[in-house]
Scaffold this active site. Structure first.
Site, PDB file in Angstrom:
ATOM      1  N   GLY A 285      84.139   3.485 -18.937  1.00 12.53           N
ATOM      2  CA  GLY A 285      84.063   4.283 -20.153  1.00 12.53           C
ATOM      3  C   GLY A 285      84.343   3.602 -21.465  1.00 12.53           C
ATOM      4  O   GLY A 285      84.150   4.205 -22.530  1.00 12.53           O
ATOM      5  N   GLU A 327      86.076   0.457 -13.610  1.00 10.88           N
ATOM      6  CA  GLU A 327      84.635   0.370 -13.360  1.00 10.88           C
ATOM      7  C   GLU A 327      83.837   0.296 -14.659  1.00 10.88           C
ATOM      8  O   GLU A 327      83.123   1.233 -15.007  1.00 10.88           O
ATOM      9  CB  GLU A 327      84.184   1.610 -12.584  1.00 10.88           C
ATOM     10  CG  GLU A 327      84.754   1.707 -11.208  1.00 10.88           C
ATOM     11  CD  GLU A 327      84.483   3.047 -10.551  1.00 10.88           C
ATOM     12  OE1 GLU A 327      84.570   3.100  -9.320  1.00 10.88           O
ATOM     13  OE2 GLU A 327      84.196   4.032 -11.253  1.00 10.88           O
ATOM     14  N   PRO A 328      83.955  -0.796 -15.409  1.00  9.26           N
ATOM     15  CA  PRO A 328      83.207  -0.888 -16.664  1.00  9.26           C
ATOM     16  C   PRO A 328      81.712  -1.107 -16.434  1.00  9.26           C
ATOM     17  O   PRO A 328      81.323  -1.866 -15.546  1.00  9.26           O
ATOM     18  CB  PRO A 328      83.823  -2.115 -17.340  1.00  9.26           C
ATOM     19  CG  PRO A 328      84.320  -2.963 -16.211  1.00  9.26           C
ATOM     20  CD  PRO A 328      84.757  -2.009 -15.134  1.00  9.26           C
ATOM     21  N   ARG A 367      68.022   7.307 -25.208  1.00  8.87           N
ATOM     22  CA  ARG A 367      69.359   7.682 -25.671  1.00  8.87           C
ATOM     23  C   ARG A 367      69.389   8.376 -27.038  1.00  8.87           C
ATOM     24  O   ARG A 367      70.151   9.322 -27.218  1.00  8.87           O
ATOM     25  CB  ARG A 367      70.310   6.474 -25.645  1.00  8.87           C
ATOM     26  CG  ARG A 367      70.446   5.859 -24.245  1.00  8.87           C
ATOM     27  CD  ARG A 367      71.575   4.856 -24.134  1.00  8.87           C
ATOM     28  NE  ARG A 367      72.877   5.478 -24.245  1.00  8.87           N
ATOM     29  CZ  ARG A 367      73.621   5.506 -25.307  1.00  8.87           C
ATOM     30  NH1 ARG A 367      73.225   4.878 -26.398  1.00  8.87           N
ATOM     31  NH2 ARG A 367      74.766   6.137 -25.324  1.00  8.87           N
ATOM     32  N   TYR A 371      71.203  11.843 -26.522  1.00  7.71           N
ATOM     33  CA  TYR A 371      72.602  11.939 -26.958  1.00  7.71           C
ATOM     34  C   TYR A 371      72.755  11.789 -28.475  1.00  7.71           C
ATOM     35  O   TYR A 371      73.864  11.516 -28.939  1.00  7.71           O
ATOM     36  CB  TYR A 371      73.444  10.821 -26.325  1.00  7.71           C
ATOM     37  CG  TYR A 371      73.235  10.574 -24.861  1.00  7.71           C
ATOM     38  CD1 TYR A 371      73.610  11.530 -23.915  1.00  7.71           C
ATOM     39  CD2 TYR A 371      72.688   9.378 -24.410  1.00  7.71           C
ATOM     40  CE1 TYR A 371      73.440  11.284 -22.565  1.00  7.71           C
ATOM     41  CE2 TYR A 371      72.522   9.128 -23.059  1.00  7.71           C
ATOM     42  CZ  TYR A 371      72.891  10.084 -22.146  1.00  7.71           C
ATOM     43  OH  TYR A 371      72.726   9.834 -20.808  1.00  7.71           O
ATOM     44  N   CYS A 398      53.903  11.052 -27.456  1.00 10.00           N
ATOM     45  CA  CYS A 398      53.371  12.284 -28.048  1.00 10.00           C
ATOM     46  C   CYS A 398      54.450  13.332 -28.250  1.00 10.00           C
ATOM     47  O   CYS A 398      54.389  14.425 -27.680  1.00 10.00           O
ATOM     48  CB  CYS A 398      52.269  12.831 -27.156  1.00 10.00           C
ATOM     49  SG  CYS A 398      50.955  11.657 -26.952  1.00 10.00           S
ATOM     50  N   GLU A 399      55.488  12.978 -28.987  1.00  4.87           N
ATOM     51  CA  GLU A 399      56.580  13.903 -29.276  1.00  4.87           C
ATOM     52  C   GLU A 399      57.126  13.534 -30.648  1.00  4.87           C
ATOM     53  O   GLU A 399      57.446  12.373 -30.889  1.00  4.87           O
ATOM     54  CB  GLU A 399      57.734  13.700 -28.283  1.00  4.87           C
ATOM     55  CG  GLU A 399      57.339  13.836 -26.848  1.00  4.87           C
ATOM     56  CD  GLU A 399      58.220  14.808 -26.068  1.00  4.87           C
ATOM     57  OE1 GLU A 399      59.115  15.431 -26.656  1.00  4.87           O
ATOM     58  OE2 GLU A 399      57.956  14.934 -24.873  1.00  4.87           O
TER      59      GLU A 399
END
Ligand code: LLP
Length: 468
Positions: A285, A327-328, A367, A371, A398-399
């Site tokens: 994290g 756990e990086p 991303r 987010y 196409c967005e």
């Protein structure tokens, strides 16, 4: 002649570079990097042509040679980050383990690097386990995660003899016990706990809160119930607890709080059942710099908070110090990678906005859409020029929402320029898609002036490969 940025970026200890530092800086004129240094790979420099150079390779030449969009990973940065974790996540008398979270970026070449640097591996699916084993990662160094591992995935993991299964639910516990009995195996497990912590990060990447699909809740008593069930299950061996509270975390106090709660729980388990947890895995994290304003903690500060707080909390309960694991993912690969695109069209809407469209977008970097992630951008072939225009960098899909960077400050842009978005090493390629049947980009690894393809670009033939 090489032109380089502000401070001499001394390579960190143990990074294996062929050129000596004095050689590298001979005849160098200092110019600033186009973005804050921490966002880029450690070998980033600007050469005499005003081009961004990474790992001794001119990125404009890489784009010409390998095509765009192109992911470029700097081997020196990857190794330096692994080594920083290995060197700082230690303390006298404490057993520790650094486990690279492969979901951030996995392929055989990446597994080889983490293996060579002595890290273990966290995989979150049968597919990641397959890649890890194909790369030759020792099964006992692999941790398998997931809130809904299928029977086939669990069977695969038990057959391979992975180091730890991180059990996430009662259903999974029953399934693991059944499969273990069938194979006469006794897998070693960690129980995933949801400590009830909400770190300040995007809600989609918070995982430690009570209302989570992951793990056994501490607050509602299910964690204790799970412990009692596991201790009564002779087909598995309980080694300890796991908790992952979220990702892209800047404020380390959330870890301190989570550890306090978990260690309180470890004491409660001892008092109630006599079982003493030998392992505490606090997940990953640690946040990274994506833009100039970001000020993440260092790996050393993070390591100190984790080990220091486990020590403090266990001492307070008169518990032995467990083995401590982390756990990086993002913080190992994020700033090691950049993406190169080709500018294809420029649309100026007077008094409204200028759109610069590139040849990738949401298919190689979801991303920003998912987010609201913010990236910086610059023109890799004009890395020494003044930033004089404000433009929005759009993808080719196409967005309307397919925007990579809103209101980027750029040097005067022209069609054909090579645009770079730095800090795309984590959760970029691995979340890439074939939307609009866009072939996925190639990935190259650079080191000491050499570039090698580690994942080839998909072809149109690949796009129909699976059709029957
Ligand atoms: N351990 C576990 C159990 C995890 O679920 C994760 C990430 C990690 C470790 C590694 O976390 P890191 O050090 O990379 O923050 N796709 C999202 C990130 C999802 C993270 C999922 N779990 C993004 O692009 O931001």
């Amino acid at each position: 002649m090489i032109i380089m940025h502000g401070l001499l970026p001394l390579p960190p200890a143990r990074v294996r570079l062929n050129r000596s530092v004095s050689e590298a800086f001979r005849g160098v004129t200092l110019v600033h990097l186009p973005v804050k240094k921490d966002i880029l790979p450690i070998t980033a420099e600007v050469n005499g042509r005003g081009h961004l150079v990474v790992g001794g390779c001119d990125t404009v030449e890489l784009a010409d040679k390998f095509g765009t969009p192109l992911f470029v990973y700097d081997e020196a940065t990857l190794r330096a980050q692994c080594q920083d974790y290995a060197d700082t996540f230690t303390a006298p008398g404490v057993d520790t383990e650094v486990i690279y979270a492969a979901k951030a970026f996995i392929c055989k070449a990446m597994c080889e690097i983490t293996m060579e640097e002595g890290l273990s591996l966290d995989v979150s699916s049968g597919g990641e386990l397959f890649v890890a084993r194909s790369a030759g990662v020792a099964p006992e160094k692999i941790y398998l995660h997931g809130n809904n591992k299928t029977p086939a995935e669990l069977e695969f993991a038990i057959r391979e003899g992975v180091g730890r299964l991180v059990v996430d639910s009662f259903n999974e516990l029953d399934l693991v016990a059944k499969l273990a009995a069938e194979r006469k195996a006794c897998p070693r497990i960690l129980l995933r706990i949801t400590p009830g912590i909400k770190p300040s990060t995007h809600s989609y990447i918070q995982t430690g809160q009570i209302d989570s699909k992951f793990g056994f809740g501490l607050a509602d008593g299910t964690a204790m119930e799970a412990i009692e069930r596991v201790l009564a299950t002779k087909e598995v061996e309980l080694m300890g607890l796991h908790a992952h509270i979220g990702s892209q975390i800047f404020k380390l106090h959330s870890y301190a709080k989570a550890i306090e709660l978990i260690v309180d729980f470890i004491a409660e388990i001892r008092d109630k059942t006599g079982f003493v947890c030998g392992e505490l895995n606090s997940g990953g994290g640690l946040g990274i710099s994506y833009e100039a304003a970001d000020e993440p903690s260092t790996i050393a500060e993070y390591a100190e908070v984790i080990i220091g707080n486990v020590r403090k909390a266990t001492a307070a309960h008169d518990l032995p110090m467990p083995k401590v694991m982390i756990e990086p993912g993002r913080s190992i690969v994020g700033n090691a990678g950049i993406t190169l695109y080709r500018v294809g069209t420029i649309k100026k809407i007077p008094r409204v906005r200028t759109y610069i469209s590139v040849d990738g977008g949401m298919s190689d970097n979801i991303r920003p859409m998912l987010y609201d992630a913010v990236y910086e951008a610059f023109i890799a072939n004009k890395a020494d020029r003044k930033k004089e225009v404000t433009a929005t960098i759009a993808g080719k899909h196409c967005e309307s929402g397919d925007i990579i960077v809103k209101d980027a400050k750029l040097a005067a842009v022209e069609v054909g320029d090579t645009l770079c978005t730095p800090a795309t090493g984590a959760y970029g390629y691995v979340m890439a898609s074939n939307y609009n049947k866009q072939p996925r980009p190639a990935v190259v690894m650079v080191a000491d002036g050499k570039a090698r393809i580690i994942i080839r670009r998909e072809t149109y033939e690949d796009l129909t490969r699976l059709e029957v």
